[in-house]
Design a protein around this motif. Structure first.
Motif, PDB file in Angstrom:
ATOM      1  N   ASN A 150      42.183  50.557  42.655  1.00 22.21           N
ATOM      2  CA  ASN A 150      41.797  49.620  43.703  1.00 22.21           C
ATOM      3  C   ASN A 150      40.329  49.830  44.078  1.00 22.21           C
ATOM      4  OD1 ASN A 150      41.525  48.121  46.090  1.00 22.21           O
ATOM      5  ND2 ASN A 150      42.589  49.667  47.323  1.00 22.21           N
ATOM      6  N   TYR A 183      45.353  60.236  46.508  1.00 17.42           N
ATOM      7  CA  TYR A 183      44.577  59.146  47.103  1.00 17.42           C
ATOM      8  C   TYR A 183      43.132  59.340  46.679  1.00 17.42           C
ATOM      9  CZ  TYR A 183      42.733  56.042  50.790  1.00 17.42           C
ATOM     10  OH  TYR A 183      42.105  55.032  51.482  1.00 17.42           O
ATOM     11  N   SER A 213      39.049  49.974  48.826  1.00 17.40           N
ATOM     12  CA  SER A 213      39.923  50.690  49.752  1.00 17.40           C
ATOM     13  C   SER A 213      39.750  50.120  51.154  1.00 17.40           C
ATOM     14  CB  SER A 213      39.556  52.180  49.759  1.00 17.40           C
ATOM     15  OG  SER A 213      38.185  52.340  50.022  1.00 17.40           O
ATOM     16  N   CYS A 264      45.764  50.591  50.003  1.00 17.23           N
ATOM     17  CA  CYS A 264      46.621  51.394  49.133  1.00 17.23           C
ATOM     18  C   CYS A 264      47.035  52.712  49.794  1.00 17.23           C
ATOM     19  CB  CYS A 264      45.929  51.657  47.800  1.00 17.23           C
ATOM     20  SG  CYS A 264      44.287  52.392  47.938  1.00 17.23           S
ATOM     21  N   SER A 280      47.571  50.730  39.343  1.00 14.37           N
ATOM     22  CA  SER A 280      46.855  49.648  40.027  1.00 14.37           C
ATOM     23  C   SER A 280      46.332  50.123  41.376  1.00 14.37           C
ATOM     24  CB  SER A 280      47.774  48.436  40.213  1.00 14.37           C
ATOM     25  OG  SER A 280      48.179  47.907  38.964  1.00 14.37           O
ATOM     26  N   CYS A 281      47.137  50.923  42.081  1.00 18.71           N
ATOM     27  CA  CYS A 281      46.680  51.478  43.364  1.00 18.71           C
ATOM     28  C   CYS A 281      45.492  52.411  43.143  1.00 18.71           C
ATOM     29  CB  CYS A 281      47.819  52.231  44.050  1.00 18.71           C
ATOM     30  SG  CYS A 281      49.173  51.176  44.638  1.00 18.71           S
ATOM     31  N   LEU A 292      49.888  44.607  48.288  1.00 13.36           N
ATOM     32  CA  LEU A 292      49.496  45.688  49.198  1.00 13.36           C
ATOM     33  C   LEU A 292      49.049  45.150  50.548  1.00 13.36           C
ATOM     34  CD1 LEU A 292      47.524  48.053  46.795  1.00 13.36           C
ATOM     35  CD2 LEU A 292      49.424  48.747  48.259  1.00 13.36           C
ATOM     36  N   GLN A 297      47.427  43.637  38.075  1.00  7.90           N
ATOM     37  CA  GLN A 297      46.693  44.360  39.116  1.00  7.90           C
ATOM     38  C   GLN A 297      46.413  43.471  40.314  1.00  7.90           C
ATOM     39  OE1 GLN A 297      43.406  45.585  36.583  1.00  7.90           O
ATOM     40  NE2 GLN A 297      43.944  47.735  36.861  1.00  7.90           N
ATOM     41  N   TRP A 325      47.581  44.177  44.146  1.00 10.40           N
ATOM     42  CA  TRP A 325      46.611  44.253  45.240  1.00 10.40           C
ATOM     43  C   TRP A 325      46.932  43.238  46.335  1.00 10.40           C
ATOM     44  CZ3 TRP A 325      42.036  44.302  41.251  1.00 10.40           C
ATOM     45  CH2 TRP A 325      41.979  45.565  40.656  1.00 10.40           C
ATOM     46  N   VAL A 341      50.889  53.350  50.675  1.00  7.91           N
ATOM     47  CA  VAL A 341      51.906  53.588  49.645  1.00  7.91           C
ATOM     48  C   VAL A 341      52.132  55.092  49.528  1.00  7.91           C
ATOM     49  CG1 VAL A 341      52.601  53.157  47.272  1.00  7.91           C
ATOM     50  CG2 VAL A 341      51.089  51.546  48.430  1.00  7.91           C
ATOM     51  N   TYR A 393      56.149  53.529  45.912  1.00  6.48           N
ATOM     52  CA  TYR A 393      55.677  52.831  44.718  1.00  6.48           C
ATOM     53  C   TYR A 393      56.792  51.961  44.138  1.00  6.48           C
ATOM     54  CZ  TYR A 393      51.552  55.814  44.835  1.00  6.48           C
ATOM     55  OH  TYR A 393      50.397  56.434  45.221  1.00  6.48           O
TER      56      TYR A 393
END
Length: 360
Positions: A314, A335, A317, A322, A310-311, A280, A273, A277, A325, A291
């Motif tokens: 998160n 989202y 934010s 994220c 993982s997104c 990203l 993760q 991150w 993506v 992805y």
């Protein structure tokens, strides 16, 4: 009224160029007269000769002309759907099992050979069945520890054979020691501050190490509940003055996005993760990655589902963007703060990258 199909709008030479360059996602199919098959433009099979190539709007048209579906690119998506069903069934079986099922048991259940089943499972999850089972047990372990259960009990409940296995792999399984996960932030102080932003309310939470939570577009109570769920044992207090600069940086980012928010962060997650991150944060504002692309950038092209998870988890934010993506077709997938906000963020970033500076 339906849009005119791409074949009606462009020349066959343009379609041929997409076949020759193996463009993925093109809205047509091509057939090879000498082989009797039809394919997607991105098919990895050897390129046909131009004179032997025909173009069709759909699989139905191609089959009506006497062509059969290619077995390599699966233009109708039938094999992909079967594989998805097999992997979905195996994943549910693994999750419901007290012990990790052997590869032989899973393959027999699927009706495929061990090799074929393993390849299907890896292609769809980015993990082996054993690694997938470990991820499930790690999630159970984390949840049990967060509920305050003793480490020995949590290890047993999650299905691990011994504590030593957990302590040997704490970075991969939890991203922290079992004791820290069990404490759920106990002994820590999280300072918080609310503010108004273009999407409604904004909540920022920070430990002594750095920002551990950024949430927005929900009522104050919902944002605070999300923070408390992540740190159930922490002492949470309001400190608008101490976080004024941090909140200001987030608001500035919303007005004029950069590649990443330049703030100290306290991110807690598994090693994978953490890698996702960090990756990203390398996506420039105004740009997006799928992805699959993000998985490749993170060093594990097969781990598309793990990247998506993982997104979704998160905790910060905007600081970890994220929202940049998207799905493989460019569509705006789920989202945490709502797809309309994701769209607004991306449109704002693209507008700024293009020159004009409209407000969000």
């Amino acid at each position: 009224m339906q849009d005119t199909h791409i074949i009606d709008r462009v020349s066959e030479e343009h379609l041929w160029n997409q076949v020759f360059t193996r463009q993925t996602g093109a809205d047509f199919f091509y057939a090879v007269s000498t082989m009797g098959v039809y394919c997607r433009p991105g098919c990895p099979s050897p390129r046909p000769l131009r004179k032997n190539t025909r173009f069709f709007r759909s699989p139905t048209e191609a089959e009506a002309a006497g062509f059969r579906a290619c077995k390599r690119c699966d233009p109708k998506g039938e094999r992909a759907r079967i594989a998805q069903d097999v992997v979905r069934d195996a994943s549910a079986f693994i999750e419901a099992s007290d012990e990790v099922p052997s590869l032989d048991v899973l393959a027999k259940r699927s009706g495929y050979s061990r090799f074929h089943f393993l390849r299907m499972f890896r292609n769809h999850t980015g993990l082996t069945p054993r690694a997938y089972a470990d991820a499930i047990r790690a999630r159970r372990l984390h949840a049990s520890l967060a509920n305050g259960n003793r480490v020995i009990d949590a290890v047993a409940d999650a299905g691990f054979g011994s504590e030593s296995r957990v302590y040997e792999n704490t970075a991969t399984l939890l991203g922290m020691t079992p004791g820290a996960a069990r404490r759920g932030g106990q002994g820590e102080r999280i300072r918080t501050a609310f503010a108004d932003c273009p999407f409604g309310r904004l909540l920022v939470g920070a430990t002594a190490k750095g920002v551990c939570f950024i949430g927005f577009a929900e009522p104050d109570e919902a944002l605070m509940a999300d923070l408390r769920r992540r740190f159930p044992q922490a002492a949470i207090s309001t400190d608008d003055a101490a976080l004024a600069g941090t909140v200001g940086a987030v608001l500035d980012f919303l007005r004029e996005p950069r590649q990443a928010l330049d703030l100290p962060l306290d991110l807690r997650g598994t090693a994978f993760q953490q890698r996702v991150w960090r990756t990203l944060c390398t996506i420039p504002p105004g740009e997006t990655r799928s992805y699959a692309q993000l998985a490749a950038m993170a060093g594990n092209p097969k781990a598309v589902r793990a990247v998506a998870r993982s997104c979704a988890t998160n905790p910060v934010s905007l600081a970890v963007p994220c929202h940049r993506v998207v799905g493989s077709d460019g569509g705006l997938t789920g989202y945490r703060w709502g797809v309309p906000r994701k769209q607004a963020l991306l449109e704002h970033e693209r507008a700024l990258s293009a020159g004009p500076k409209p407000q969000v």
